[in-house]
Design a protein around this motif. Structure first.
Motif, PDB file in Angstrom:
ATOM      1  N   LEU A  99       0.811  -1.213   0.000  1.00 20.41           N
ATOM      2  CA  LEU A  99       0.000   0.000   0.000  1.00 20.41           C
ATOM      3  C   LEU A  99       0.844   1.263   0.000  1.00 20.41           C
ATOM      4  CD1 LEU A  99      -2.904  -0.962   2.421  1.00 20.41           C
ATOM      5  CD2 LEU A  99      -2.960  -0.790  -0.067  1.00 20.41           C
ATOM      6  N   ARG A 100       2.007   1.203   0.620  1.00 17.54           N
ATOM      7  CA  ARG A 100       2.884   2.372   0.663  1.00 17.54           C
ATOM      8  C   ARG A 100       3.293   2.782  -0.748  1.00 17.54           C
ATOM      9  NH1 ARG A 100       8.300   1.763   3.847  1.00 17.54           N
ATOM     10  NH2 ARG A 100       7.069  -0.024   4.442  1.00 17.54           N
ATOM     11  N   GLY A 101       3.481   1.783  -1.624  1.00 16.97           N
ATOM     12  CA  GLY A 101       3.819   2.065  -3.013  1.00 16.97           C
ATOM     13  C   GLY A 101       2.703   2.807  -3.727  1.00 16.97           C
ATOM     14  N   ALA A 102       1.480   2.597  -3.276  1.00 14.27           N
ATOM     15  CA  ALA A 102       0.317   3.264  -3.869  1.00 14.27           C
ATOM     16  C   ALA A 102      -0.012   4.568  -3.145  1.00 14.27           C
ATOM     17  CB  ALA A 102      -0.888   2.339  -3.833  1.00 14.27           C
ATOM     18  N   GLY A 103       0.804   4.927  -2.150  1.00 10.29           N
ATOM     19  CA  GLY A 103       0.581   6.173  -1.421  1.00 10.29           C
ATOM     20  C   GLY A 103      -0.520   6.087  -0.389  1.00 10.29           C
ATOM     21  N   LYS A 104      -0.822   4.886   0.090  1.00 12.50           N
ATOM     22  CA  LYS A 104      -1.890   4.695   1.076  1.00 12.50           C
ATOM     23  C   LYS A 104      -1.303   4.156   2.369  1.00 12.50           C
ATOM     24  CE  LYS A 104      -5.329   3.524  -2.427  1.00 12.50           C
ATOM     25  NZ  LYS A 104      -6.293   2.518  -2.863  1.00 12.50           N
ATOM     26  N   ILE A 105      -2.118   4.193   3.406  1.00 15.70           N
ATOM     27  CA  ILE A 105      -1.714   3.603   4.685  1.00 15.70           C
ATOM     28  C   ILE A 105      -2.606   2.387   4.962  1.00 15.70           C
ATOM     29  CG2 ILE A 105      -0.846   5.766   5.653  1.00 15.70           C
ATOM     30  CD1 ILE A 105      -3.464   5.921   7.265  1.00 15.70           C
ATOM     31  N   VAL A 106      -2.135   1.508   5.819  1.00 18.15           N
ATOM     32  CA  VAL A 106      -2.876   0.301   6.150  1.00 18.15           C
ATOM     33  C   VAL A 106      -3.987   0.657   7.138  1.00 18.15           C
ATOM     34  CG1 VAL A 106      -2.740  -1.998   7.153  1.00 18.15           C
ATOM     35  CG2 VAL A 106      -0.838  -1.130   5.805  1.00 18.15           C
ATOM     36  N   SER A 107      -5.207   0.317   6.774  1.00 19.68           N
ATOM     37  CA  SER A 107      -6.355   0.559   7.660  1.00 19.68           C
ATOM     38  C   SER A 107      -6.692  -0.718   8.413  1.00 19.68           C
ATOM     39  CB  SER A 107      -7.558   1.013   6.837  1.00 19.68           C
ATOM     40  OG  SER A 107      -8.009  -0.048   6.014  1.00 19.68           O
ATOM     41  N   ARG A 108      -7.581  -0.597   9.379  1.00 19.36           N
ATOM     42  CA  ARG A 108      -8.045  -1.779  10.116  1.00 19.36           C
ATOM     43  C   ARG A 108      -8.701  -2.769   9.159  1.00 19.36           C
ATOM     44  NH1 ARG A 108      -6.036  -2.618  15.148  1.00 19.36           N
ATOM     45  NH2 ARG A 108      -6.079  -0.716  16.333  1.00 19.36           N
ATOM     46  N   ALA A 109      -9.416  -2.250   8.171  1.00 18.67           N
ATOM     47  CA  ALA A 109     -10.074  -3.113   7.190  1.00 18.67           C
ATOM     48  C   ALA A 109      -9.035  -3.912   6.397  1.00 18.67           C
ATOM     49  CB  ALA A 109     -10.942  -2.291   6.250  1.00 18.67           C
ATOM     50  N   ASP A 110      -7.921  -3.274   6.054  1.00 18.69           N
ATOM     51  CA  ASP A 110      -6.844  -3.964   5.343  1.00 18.69           C
ATOM     52  C   ASP A 110      -6.242  -5.060   6.218  1.00 18.69           C
ATOM     53  OD1 ASP A 110      -6.990  -2.403   2.993  1.00 18.69           O
ATOM     54  OD2 ASP A 110      -5.692  -0.863   3.887  1.00 18.69           O
ATOM     55  N   GLU A 111      -6.022  -4.743   7.492  1.00 17.90           N
ATOM     56  CA  GLU A 111      -5.469  -5.730   8.425  1.00 17.90           C
ATOM     57  C   GLU A 111      -6.425  -6.916   8.566  1.00 17.90           C
ATOM     58  OE1 GLU A 111      -2.883  -2.768  11.319  1.00 17.90           O
ATOM     59  OE2 GLU A 111      -4.923  -3.295  11.897  1.00 17.90           O
ATOM     60  N   LEU A 112      -7.707  -6.622   8.705  1.00 18.17           N
ATOM     61  CA  LEU A 112      -8.706  -7.670   8.836  1.00 18.17           C
ATOM     62  C   LEU A 112      -8.772  -8.526   7.574  1.00 18.17           C
ATOM     63  CD1 LEU A 112     -10.880  -8.969  10.576  1.00 18.17           C
ATOM     64  CD2 LEU A 112     -12.498  -7.318   9.668  1.00 18.17           C
ATOM     65  N   ALA A 113      -8.650  -7.899   6.418  1.00 17.12           N
ATOM     66  CA  ALA A 113      -8.673  -8.634   5.153  1.00 17.12           C
ATOM     67  C   ALA A 113      -7.488  -9.600   5.063  1.00 17.12           C
ATOM     68  CB  ALA A 113      -8.658  -7.670   3.970  1.00 17.12           C
ATOM     69  N   VAL A 114      -6.319  -9.162   5.501  1.00 14.87           N
ATOM     70  CA  VAL A 114      -5.132 -10.022   5.497  1.00 14.87           C
ATOM     71  C   VAL A 114      -5.351 -11.216   6.423  1.00 14.87           C
ATOM     72  CG1 VAL A 114      -2.700 -10.163   6.187  1.00 14.87           C
ATOM     73  CG2 VAL A 114      -3.498  -8.217   4.854  1.00 14.87           C
ATOM     74  N   LEU A 115      -5.853 -10.961   7.625  1.00 15.15           N
ATOM     75  CA  LEU A 115      -6.088 -12.045   8.583  1.00 15.15           C
ATOM     76  C   LEU A 115      -7.166 -13.011   8.089  1.00 15.15           C
ATOM     77  CD1 LEU A 115      -5.920 -10.059  11.938  1.00 15.15           C
ATOM     78  CD2 LEU A 115      -4.175 -11.547  10.952  1.00 15.15           C
ATOM     79  N   THR A 116      -8.210 -12.481   7.472  1.00 16.98           N
ATOM     80  CA  THR A 116      -9.276 -13.320   6.935  1.00 16.98           C
ATOM     81  C   THR A 116      -8.750 -14.216   5.824  1.00 16.98           C
ATOM     82  OG1 THR A 116     -10.906 -11.634   7.483  1.00 16.98           O
ATOM     83  CG2 THR A 116     -11.563 -13.284   5.859  1.00 16.98           C
ATOM     84  N   LYS A 117      -7.933 -13.644   4.951  1.00 12.77           N
ATOM     85  CA  LYS A 117      -7.346 -14.410   3.857  1.00 12.77           C
ATOM     86  C   LYS A 117      -6.446 -15.522   4.394  1.00 12.77           C
ATOM     87  CE  LYS A 117      -4.498 -13.838  -0.272  1.00 12.77           C
ATOM     88  NZ  LYS A 117      -3.713 -12.883  -1.061  1.00 12.77           N
ATOM     89  N   MET A 118      -5.649 -15.210   5.404  1.00 11.35           N
ATOM     90  CA  MET A 118      -4.761 -16.212   6.000  1.00 11.35           C
ATOM     91  C   MET A 118      -5.572 -17.332   6.651  1.00 11.35           C
ATOM     92  SD  MET A 118      -1.795 -13.815   7.663  1.00 11.35           S
ATOM     93  CE  MET A 118      -0.696 -15.176   8.085  1.00 11.35           C
ATOM     94  N   THR A 119      -6.632 -16.979   7.342  1.00 11.33           N
ATOM     95  CA  THR A 119      -7.480 -17.967   8.005  1.00 11.33           C
ATOM     96  C   THR A 119      -8.137 -18.889   6.976  1.00 11.33           C
ATOM     97  OG1 THR A 119      -7.929 -16.435   9.816  1.00 11.33           O
ATOM     98  CG2 THR A 119      -9.445 -18.282   9.553  1.00 11.33           C
ATOM     99  N   LYS A 120      -8.655 -18.306   5.912  1.00 10.59           N
ATOM    100  CA  LYS A 120      -9.304 -19.093   4.871  1.00 10.59           C
ATOM    101  C   LYS A 120      -8.308 -20.065   4.235  1.00 10.59           C
ATOM    102  CE  LYS A 120     -11.972 -18.723   0.636  1.00 10.59           C
ATOM    103  NZ  LYS A 120     -12.499 -17.844  -0.399  1.00 10.59           N
ATOM    104  N   SER A 121      -7.115 -19.596   3.993  1.00 12.36           N
ATOM    105  CA  SER A 121      -6.075 -20.438   3.408  1.00 12.36           C
ATOM    106  C   SER A 121      -5.752 -21.622   4.310  1.00 12.36           C
ATOM    107  CB  SER A 121      -4.815 -19.603   3.163  1.00 12.36           C
ATOM    108  OG  SER A 121      -3.754 -20.420   2.763  1.00 12.36           O
TER     109      SER A 121
END
Length: 79
Positions: free
Chosen positions: A38-60
């Motif tokens: 996200l830093r490359g895109a000029g954005k910061i990590v939000s709680r929603a982004d963190e949750l999406a990462v954790l959800t993806k890891m759990t599903k995997s």
């Protein structure tokens, strides 16, 4: 969230819990990768982004569990 995870990692390391240490390191690495992405895109990590990462890891992990169970790999499924 990363501060909380860092504290939990420290506690796990003190307790000698290798599985928990490995899991927390994996989570922290995934969150760091997302932050860099996200830093490359000029954005910061939000709680929603963190949750999406954790959800993806759990599903995997859940999909892997099913595959291990179908293949009769109980030792891997237990992990």
């Amino acid at each position: 969230m990363r501060e909380i995870l860092a504290g939990q990692l420290k506690d796990a390391m003190k307790a000698g819990d290798k599985i928990r240490v490995g899991t927390l390191r994996l989570i922290m690495a995934a969150l760091k990768d997302r932050e860099i992405e996200l830093r490359g895109a000029g954005k910061i990590v939000s709680r929603a982004d963190e949750l999406a990462v954790l959800t993806k890891m759990t599903k995997s992990r859940q999909e892997s569990l099913g595959i291990y169970q179908q293949a009769g790999r109980d030792e891997l499924a237990a992990q």
